[in-house]
Scaffold this motif. Structure first.
Motif, PDB file in Angstrom:
ATOM      1  N   GLY A  66      32.316  80.580  -2.209  1.00 57.35           N
ATOM      2  CA  GLY A  66      32.418  79.098  -1.895  1.00 57.35           C
ATOM      3  C   GLY A  66      33.769  78.415  -2.461  1.00 57.35           C
ATOM      4  N   THR A  67      34.031  78.906  -3.656  1.00 56.36           N
ATOM      5  CA  THR A  67      35.163  78.335  -4.260  1.00 56.36           C
ATOM      6  C   THR A  67      36.444  78.730  -3.805  1.00 56.36           C
ATOM      7  N   VAL A  68      36.593  80.100  -3.308  1.00 54.85           N
ATOM      8  CA  VAL A  68      37.607  80.533  -3.047  1.00 54.85           C
ATOM      9  C   VAL A  68      37.954  80.012  -1.326  1.00 54.85           C
ATOM     10  N   ASP A  69      36.716  79.559  -0.637  1.00 56.96           N
ATOM     11  CA  ASP A  69      36.987  78.861   0.594  1.00 56.96           C
ATOM     12  C   ASP A  69      37.536  77.587   0.370  1.00 56.96           C
ATOM     13  N   ASP A  70      36.885  76.737  -0.577  1.00 59.15           N
ATOM     14  CA  ASP A  70      37.228  75.370  -0.685  1.00 59.15           C
ATOM     15  C   ASP A  70      38.624  75.185  -1.303  1.00 59.15           C
ATOM     16  N   SER A  71      39.180  75.920  -2.173  1.00 55.77           N
ATOM     17  CA  SER A  71      40.319  76.088  -2.878  1.00 55.77           C
ATOM     18  C   SER A  71      41.278  76.719  -2.134  1.00 55.77           C
ATOM     19  N   ILE A  72      41.126  77.569  -1.313  1.00 58.48           N
ATOM     20  CA  ILE A  72      42.397  78.706  -0.339  1.00 58.48           C
ATOM     21  C   ILE A  72      41.984  78.578   0.955  1.00 58.48           C
ATOM     22  N   VAL A  73      40.894  78.590   1.285  1.00 61.67           N
ATOM     23  CA  VAL A  73      40.895  78.913   2.901  1.00 61.67           C
ATOM     24  C   VAL A  73      41.015  77.601   3.547  1.00 61.67           C
ATOM     25  N   LYS A  74      40.277  76.503   3.351  1.00 65.73           N
ATOM     26  CA  LYS A  74      40.191  75.382   3.783  1.00 65.73           C
ATOM     27  C   LYS A  74      41.526  74.843   3.964  1.00 65.73           C
ATOM     28  N   PRO A  75      42.411  74.542   2.821  1.00 69.71           N
ATOM     29  CA  PRO A  75      43.704  74.099   2.879  1.00 69.71           C
ATOM     30  C   PRO A  75      44.570  74.859   3.718  1.00 69.71           C
ATOM     31  N   ALA A  76      44.556  76.017   3.577  1.00 66.59           N
ATOM     32  CA  ALA A  76      45.455  77.164   4.438  1.00 66.59           C
ATOM     33  C   ALA A  76      45.209  76.972   5.847  1.00 66.59           C
ATOM     34  N   VAL A  77      43.965  77.050   6.388  1.00 72.24           N
ATOM     35  CA  VAL A  77      43.705  76.936   7.717  1.00 72.24           C
ATOM     36  C   VAL A  77      43.892  75.628   8.273  1.00 72.24           C
ATOM     37  N   ALA A  78      43.354  74.441   7.421  1.00 68.39           N
ATOM     38  CA  ALA A  78      43.395  73.103   7.827  1.00 68.39           C
ATOM     39  C   ALA A  78      42.924  72.929   9.325  1.00 68.39           C
ATOM     40  N   ARG A  79      41.739  73.246   9.267  1.00 71.02           N
ATOM     41  CA  ARG A  79      40.915  73.070  10.678  1.00 71.02           C
ATOM     42  C   ARG A  79      40.176  71.646  10.401  1.00 71.02           C
ATOM     43  N   LEU A  80      40.405  70.787  10.972  1.00 74.63           N
ATOM     44  CA  LEU A  80      39.622  69.558  10.979  1.00 74.63           C
ATOM     45  C   LEU A  80      37.981  69.699  11.009  1.00 74.63           C
ATOM     46  N   ARG A  81      37.360  68.922  10.412  1.00 75.14           N
ATOM     47  CA  ARG A  81      35.635  68.863  10.648  1.00 75.14           C
ATOM     48  C   ARG A  81      35.679  68.389  11.864  1.00 75.14           C
ATOM     49  N   PRO A  82      34.463  68.488  12.505  1.00 71.36           N
ATOM     50  CA  PRO A  82      34.129  67.586  13.702  1.00 71.36           C
ATOM     51  C   PRO A  82      34.215  66.208  13.654  1.00 71.36           C
ATOM     52  N   THR A  83      34.016  65.809  12.424  1.00 69.74           N
ATOM     53  CA  THR A  83      33.795  64.206  12.207  1.00 69.74           C
ATOM     54  C   THR A  83      35.216  63.827  12.139  1.00 69.74           C
ATOM     55  N   HIS A  84      36.270  64.564  11.880  1.00 70.32           N
ATOM     56  CA  HIS A  84      37.688  64.209  11.871  1.00 70.32           C
ATOM     57  C   HIS A  84      38.660  64.485  13.045  1.00 70.32           C
ATOM     58  N   ASP A  85      37.697  65.353  14.027  1.00 64.97           N
ATOM     59  CA  ASP A  85      38.663  66.132  14.873  1.00 64.97           C
ATOM     60  C   ASP A  85      39.222  64.837  15.854  1.00 64.97           C
ATOM     61  N   LEU A  86      40.212  65.051  16.321  1.00 63.53           N
ATOM     62  CA  LEU A  86      40.956  64.057  17.112  1.00 63.53           C
ATOM     63  C   LEU A  86      40.332  63.838  18.483  1.00 63.53           C
ATOM     64  N   GLN A  87      39.835  65.048  19.028  1.00 60.20           N
ATOM     65  CA  GLN A  87      39.286  65.103  20.543  1.00 60.20           C
ATOM     66  C   GLN A  87      37.867  64.620  20.605  1.00 60.20           C
ATOM     67  N   ILE A  88      37.064  65.182  19.707  1.00 64.51           N
ATOM     68  CA  ILE A  88      35.538  64.750  19.689  1.00 64.51           C
ATOM     69  C   ILE A  88      35.118  64.079  18.470  1.00 64.51           C
ATOM     70  N   GLY A  89      35.827  63.704  17.650  1.00 66.97           N
ATOM     71  CA  GLY A  89      35.465  62.952  16.224  1.00 66.97           C
ATOM     72  C   GLY A  89      34.668  61.798  16.546  1.00 66.97           C
ATOM     73  N   MET A  90      34.860  60.934  17.568  1.00 66.70           N
ATOM     74  CA  MET A  90      34.124  59.559  17.870  1.00 66.70           C
ATOM     75  C   MET A  90      32.852  59.965  18.477  1.00 66.70           C
ATOM     76  N   SER A  91      32.817  61.121  19.273  1.00 67.91           N
ATOM     77  CA  SER A  91      31.570  61.524  19.932  1.00 67.91           C
ATOM     78  C   SER A  91      30.397  62.024  18.929  1.00 67.91           C
ATOM     79  N   VAL A  92      30.870  62.490  17.756  1.00 73.71           N
ATOM     80  CA  VAL A  92      29.932  63.071  16.471  1.00 73.71           C
ATOM     81  C   VAL A  92      28.950  62.179  16.199  1.00 73.71           C
ATOM     82  N   ASP A  93      27.829  62.556  16.081  1.00 74.01           N
ATOM     83  CA  ASP A  93      26.615  61.702  15.586  1.00 74.01           C
ATOM     84  C   ASP A  93      26.538  61.920  14.097  1.00 74.01           C
ATOM     85  N   VAL A  94      26.931  60.856  13.246  1.00 71.96           N
ATOM     86  CA  VAL A  94      26.600  60.965  11.891  1.00 71.96           C
ATOM     87  C   VAL A  94      25.715  60.240  11.196  1.00 71.96           C
TER      88      VAL A  94
END
Length: 232
Positions: A74-102
């Motif tokens: 987890g820590t390696v993921d949160d500290s290194i992988v997520k910032p490096a890959v920078a893939r937006l979560r579904p809730t922040h995705d520019l294409q489907i973000g508004m369609s995601v049920d929160v």
């Protein structure tokens, strides 16, 4: 099939499993995904380790390995992988973000690849499955991890691809950390083999394993009750 096609499939799969019209399921997903919900499980696993290891060295080794699972998964993921890959979560995705049920406005952080929930829980599930060697406990720990994975997609904070990669990484971490544990434990323990209906092959008493199983069951019951309270 090219990469962009896979990404589109990933997005469509997410929308297929994300959200529902049920307040009960909304409440259940929130209860299951909350880290504090699983504190009793972690305490029960610690109890199992304390009860079934003779020396402080062995206990500290297992606790240290469990912590290493979390750090690597987890820590390696949160500290290194997520910032490096920078893939937006579904809730922040520019294409489907508004369609995601929160649920309750929960959208998570900006980046979501890969899922730390999936990696953390599966690394712990794999490590303790190899450590204890009990079929029922192993099944329930894997189920626990997969249920956590479902909540992340239901809440719209992870794509299925995030979950899959998190599970793969968590599995590799769990296997690797157990290998480290095994190599060190051989040096500090007597290496006894247990042949008894009261113990697993690695020396864990079934009665103590039952404590962990019961805690898991009661925790699931708690989440159901908490979800029902949402309806009141």
């Amino acid at each position: 099939m090219d990469w962009s096609s896979l990404i589109q499939i990933d997005k469509q799969l997410l929308l297929a499993v994300n959200g529902s019209e049920s307040l009960f399921i909304d409440g259940l997903a929130v209860a299951l995904t909350t880290a504090a919900t699983w504190i009793p499980l972690y305490l029960a696993l610690f109890f199992l380790v304390l009860r079934n290891n003779e020396s402080m060295k062995q206990i500290l080794l297992i606790v240290g390995c469990a912590a290493l699972c979390v750090v690597l998964a987890g820590t390696v993921d949160d500290s290194i992988v997520k910032p490096a890959v920078a893939r937006l979560r579904p809730t922040h995705d520019l294409q489907i973000g508004m369609s995601v049920d929160v649920v309750d406005g929960y959208r998570g952080g900006r980046y979501g690849f890969f899922s730390a929930h999936a990696a953390n829980t599966f690394s712990i599930a794999v490590f303790f499955s190899l450590l204890v060697r009990n079929g029922i406990l192993s099944f329930l720990l894997v189920l626990w991890s997969l249920i956590n994975c479902w909540t992340r997609m239901y809440l719209g904070v992870h794509f299925p691809g995030d979950i899959l990669c998190g599970l793969i990484w968590g599995g590799l971490v769990g296997l690797s950390v157990y290998y480290v544990y095994y190599k060190i434990n051989v040096r500090i323990s007597a290496g006894m083999k247990f042949i008894s209906s009261q113990y697993t092959s690695t020396g864990y008493q079934l009665i103590d394993i039952d404590v962990v199983i019961n805690v898991l069951f009661l925790t699931f019951v708690y989440t159901l009750i908490r979800a029902c309270l949402v309806l009141l």
